[in-house]
Design a protein around this motif. Structure first.
Motif, PDB file in Angstrom:
ATOM      1  N   GLY A  78       0.826  -1.194   0.000  1.00 24.30           N
ATOM      2  CA  GLY A  78       0.000   0.000   0.000  1.00 24.30           C
ATOM      3  C   GLY A  78       0.864   1.248   0.000  1.00 24.30           C
ATOM      4  O   GLY A  78       2.025   1.227   0.412  1.00 24.30           O
ATOM      5  N   ALA A  79       0.291   2.353  -0.418  1.00 22.20           N
ATOM      6  CA  ALA A  79       1.047   3.596  -0.539  1.00 22.20           C
ATOM      7  C   ALA A  79       1.609   4.064   0.798  1.00 22.20           C
ATOM      8  O   ALA A  79       2.688   4.658   0.856  1.00 22.20           O
ATOM      9  CB  ALA A  79       0.161   4.680  -1.141  1.00 22.20           C
ATOM     10  N   LYS A  80       0.915   3.794   1.888  1.00 25.12           N
ATOM     11  CA  LYS A  80       1.385   4.227   3.202  1.00 25.12           C
ATOM     12  C   LYS A  80       2.577   3.405   3.688  1.00 25.12           C
ATOM     13  O   LYS A  80       3.337   3.861   4.534  1.00 25.12           O
ATOM     14  CB  LYS A  80       0.257   4.135   4.223  1.00 25.12           C
ATOM     15  CG  LYS A  80      -0.849   5.133   3.977  1.00 25.12           C
ATOM     16  CD  LYS A  80      -1.921   5.046   5.027  1.00 25.12           C
ATOM     17  CE  LYS A  80      -3.005   6.080   4.769  1.00 25.12           C
ATOM     18  NZ  LYS A  80      -4.072   6.004   5.776  1.00 25.12           N
ATOM     19  N   LEU A  81       2.753   2.197   3.163  1.00 31.97           N
ATOM     20  CA  LEU A  81       3.819   1.308   3.624  1.00 31.97           C
ATOM     21  C   LEU A  81       5.071   1.343   2.757  1.00 31.97           C
ATOM     22  O   LEU A  81       6.048   0.669   3.062  1.00 31.97           O
ATOM     23  CB  LEU A  81       3.296  -0.134   3.694  1.00 31.97           C
ATOM     24  CG  LEU A  81       2.078  -0.359   4.573  1.00 31.97           C
ATOM     25  CD1 LEU A  81       1.598  -1.784   4.455  1.00 31.97           C
ATOM     26  CD2 LEU A  81       2.393  -0.012   6.017  1.00 31.97           C
ATOM     27  N   VAL A  82       5.059   2.118   1.708  1.00 32.87           N
ATOM     28  CA  VAL A  82       6.179   2.136   0.762  1.00 32.87           C
ATOM     29  C   VAL A  82       7.483   2.569   1.428  1.00 32.87           C
ATOM     30  O   VAL A  82       8.553   2.018   1.129  1.00 32.87           O
ATOM     31  CB  VAL A  82       5.835   3.046  -0.442  1.00 32.87           C
ATOM     32  CG1 VAL A  82       7.045   3.317  -1.291  1.00 32.87           C
ATOM     33  CG2 VAL A  82       4.758   2.408  -1.284  1.00 32.87           C
ATOM     34  N   ASP A  83       7.433   3.512   2.352  1.00 29.03           N
ATOM     35  CA  ASP A  83       8.660   4.029   2.966  1.00 29.03           C
ATOM     36  C   ASP A  83       9.390   3.005   3.814  1.00 29.03           C
ATOM     37  O   ASP A  83      10.551   3.207   4.163  1.00 29.03           O
ATOM     38  CB  ASP A  83       8.343   5.271   3.795  1.00 29.03           C
ATOM     39  CG  ASP A  83       7.965   6.453   2.919  1.00 29.03           C
ATOM     40  OD1 ASP A  83       8.417   6.482   1.756  1.00 29.03           O
ATOM     41  OD2 ASP A  83       7.214   7.332   3.378  1.00 29.03           O
ATOM     42  N   ILE A  84       8.749   1.910   4.157  1.00 31.09           N
ATOM     43  CA  ILE A  84       9.414   0.838   4.901  1.00 31.09           C
ATOM     44  C   ILE A  84      10.419   0.121   4.005  1.00 31.09           C
ATOM     45  O   ILE A  84      11.448  -0.359   4.473  1.00 31.09           O
ATOM     46  CB  ILE A  84       8.369  -0.177   5.422  1.00 31.09           C
ATOM     47  CG1 ILE A  84       7.419   0.513   6.394  1.00 31.09           C
ATOM     48  CG2 ILE A  84       9.035  -1.383   6.074  1.00 31.09           C
ATOM     49  CD1 ILE A  84       6.228  -0.342   6.788  1.00 31.09           C
ATOM     50  N   TYR A  85      10.153   0.076   2.706  1.00 30.93           N
ATOM     51  CA  TYR A  85      10.932  -0.735   1.780  1.00 30.93           C
ATOM     52  C   TYR A  85      11.931   0.047   0.943  1.00 30.93           C
ATOM     53  O   TYR A  85      12.787  -0.545   0.296  1.00 30.93           O
ATOM     54  CB  TYR A  85       9.985  -1.504   0.858  1.00 30.93           C
ATOM     55  CG  TYR A  85       9.075  -2.417   1.629  1.00 30.93           C
ATOM     56  CD1 TYR A  85       9.553  -3.606   2.158  1.00 30.93           C
ATOM     57  CD2 TYR A  85       7.752  -2.074   1.869  1.00 30.93           C
ATOM     58  CE1 TYR A  85       8.718  -4.449   2.884  1.00 30.93           C
ATOM     59  CE2 TYR A  85       6.917  -2.902   2.591  1.00 30.93           C
ATOM     60  CZ  TYR A  85       7.413  -4.083   3.094  1.00 30.93           C
ATOM     61  OH  TYR A  85       6.608  -4.914   3.823  1.00 30.93           O
ATOM     62  N   ARG A  86      11.817   1.365   0.918  1.00 26.22           N
ATOM     63  CA  ARG A  86      12.757   2.148   0.112  1.00 26.22           C
ATOM     64  C   ARG A  86      13.010   3.506   0.748  1.00 26.22           C
ATOM     65  O   ARG A  86      12.210   4.004   1.524  1.00 26.22           O
ATOM     66  CB  ARG A  86      12.252   2.327  -1.311  1.00 26.22           C
ATOM     67  CG  ARG A  86      10.898   3.047  -1.406  1.00 26.22           C
ATOM     68  CD  ARG A  86      11.062   4.445  -1.887  1.00 26.22           C
ATOM     69  NE  ARG A  86       9.767   5.059  -2.091  1.00 26.22           N
ATOM     70  CZ  ARG A  86       9.396   6.188  -1.512  1.00 26.22           C
ATOM     71  NH1 ARG A  86      10.183   6.812  -0.700  1.00 26.22           N
ATOM     72  NH2 ARG A  86       8.210   6.704  -1.740  1.00 26.22           N
ATOM     73  N   GLN A  87      14.163   4.078   0.391  1.00 24.17           N
ATOM     74  CA  GLN A  87      14.504   5.431   0.815  1.00 24.17           C
ATOM     75  C   GLN A  87      14.755   6.236  -0.447  1.00 24.17           C
ATOM     76  O   GLN A  87      15.647   5.914  -1.228  1.00 24.17           O
ATOM     77  CB  GLN A  87      15.753   5.428   1.697  1.00 24.17           C
ATOM     78  CG  GLN A  87      16.185   6.796   2.134  1.00 24.17           C
ATOM     79  CD  GLN A  87      17.476   6.758   2.930  1.00 24.17           C
ATOM     80  OE1 GLN A  87      18.116   5.727   3.032  1.00 24.17           O
ATOM     81  NE2 GLN A  87      17.848   7.891   3.477  1.00 24.17           N
ATOM     82  N   ASP A  88      13.962   7.273  -0.654  1.00 25.72           N
ATOM     83  CA  ASP A  88      14.075   8.084  -1.863  1.00 25.72           C
ATOM     84  C   ASP A  88      15.157   9.134  -1.653  1.00 25.72           C
ATOM     85  O   ASP A  88      15.028  10.003  -0.799  1.00 25.72           O
ATOM     86  CB  ASP A  88      12.734   8.750  -2.169  1.00 25.72           C
ATOM     87  CG  ASP A  88      12.660   9.299  -3.572  1.00 25.72           C
ATOM     88  OD1 ASP A  88      13.710   9.382  -4.238  1.00 25.72           O
ATOM     89  OD2 ASP A  88      11.552   9.631  -4.001  1.00 25.72           O
TER      90      ASP A  88
END
Length: 128
Positions: A69-79
């Motif tokens: 989900g869009a809210k969980l994306v930051d757990i898997y990547r660092q922009d």
């Protein structure tokens, strides 16, 4: 996990086919090397690609099981994309809308003549 599946899972692309096409055009790099769609990515890898006139750079933090989900994306990547890239895109959008607002239709004959006059004046100034 494959690079095409990873970029799809962290919601940078709508379909895996879009990522595959980008990889086939040599526009996706993993750790500075051009990557095929089947290239495996691991935590701590750095992926760079170009999408919508922005050069994205992301760091893999973890591998998701499936699309998240869009809210969980930051757990898997660092922009790590520079903010200047996003500012440049906003400037491009504003410059396009300055002359003609979105949805006003095709350019008129007067618009074409004005553009031709501007380009011929510009060419005359540069040739002097």
């Amino acid at each position: 996990m494959r690079v095409d599946k990873y970029l799809w899972c962290v919601r940078y692309f709508k379909t895996r086919n879009m990522v595959t096409e980008l990889c086939k055009k040599n526009n996706v790099k993993v750790n500075g090397h051009v990557a095929k769609p089947s290239k495996e990515v691991f935590p701590a890898d750095e992926i760079s690609f170009r999408k919508d006139q922005i050069s994205y750079t992301i760091k893999v933090l973890a591998i998701p099981e499936s699309r998240v989900g869009a809210k969980l994306v930051d757990i898997y990547r660092q922009d790590t994309t520079s903010p200047e890239a996003f500012a440049h895109l906003e400037l491009l959008k504003l410059s396009k809308e300055h002359y003609r607002k979105t949805g006003e239709g095709r350019p008129t004959k007067k618009d074409r003549r004005d553009l031709e006059n501007y380009t011929t004046e510009f060419d005359a100034e540069t040739n002097e």
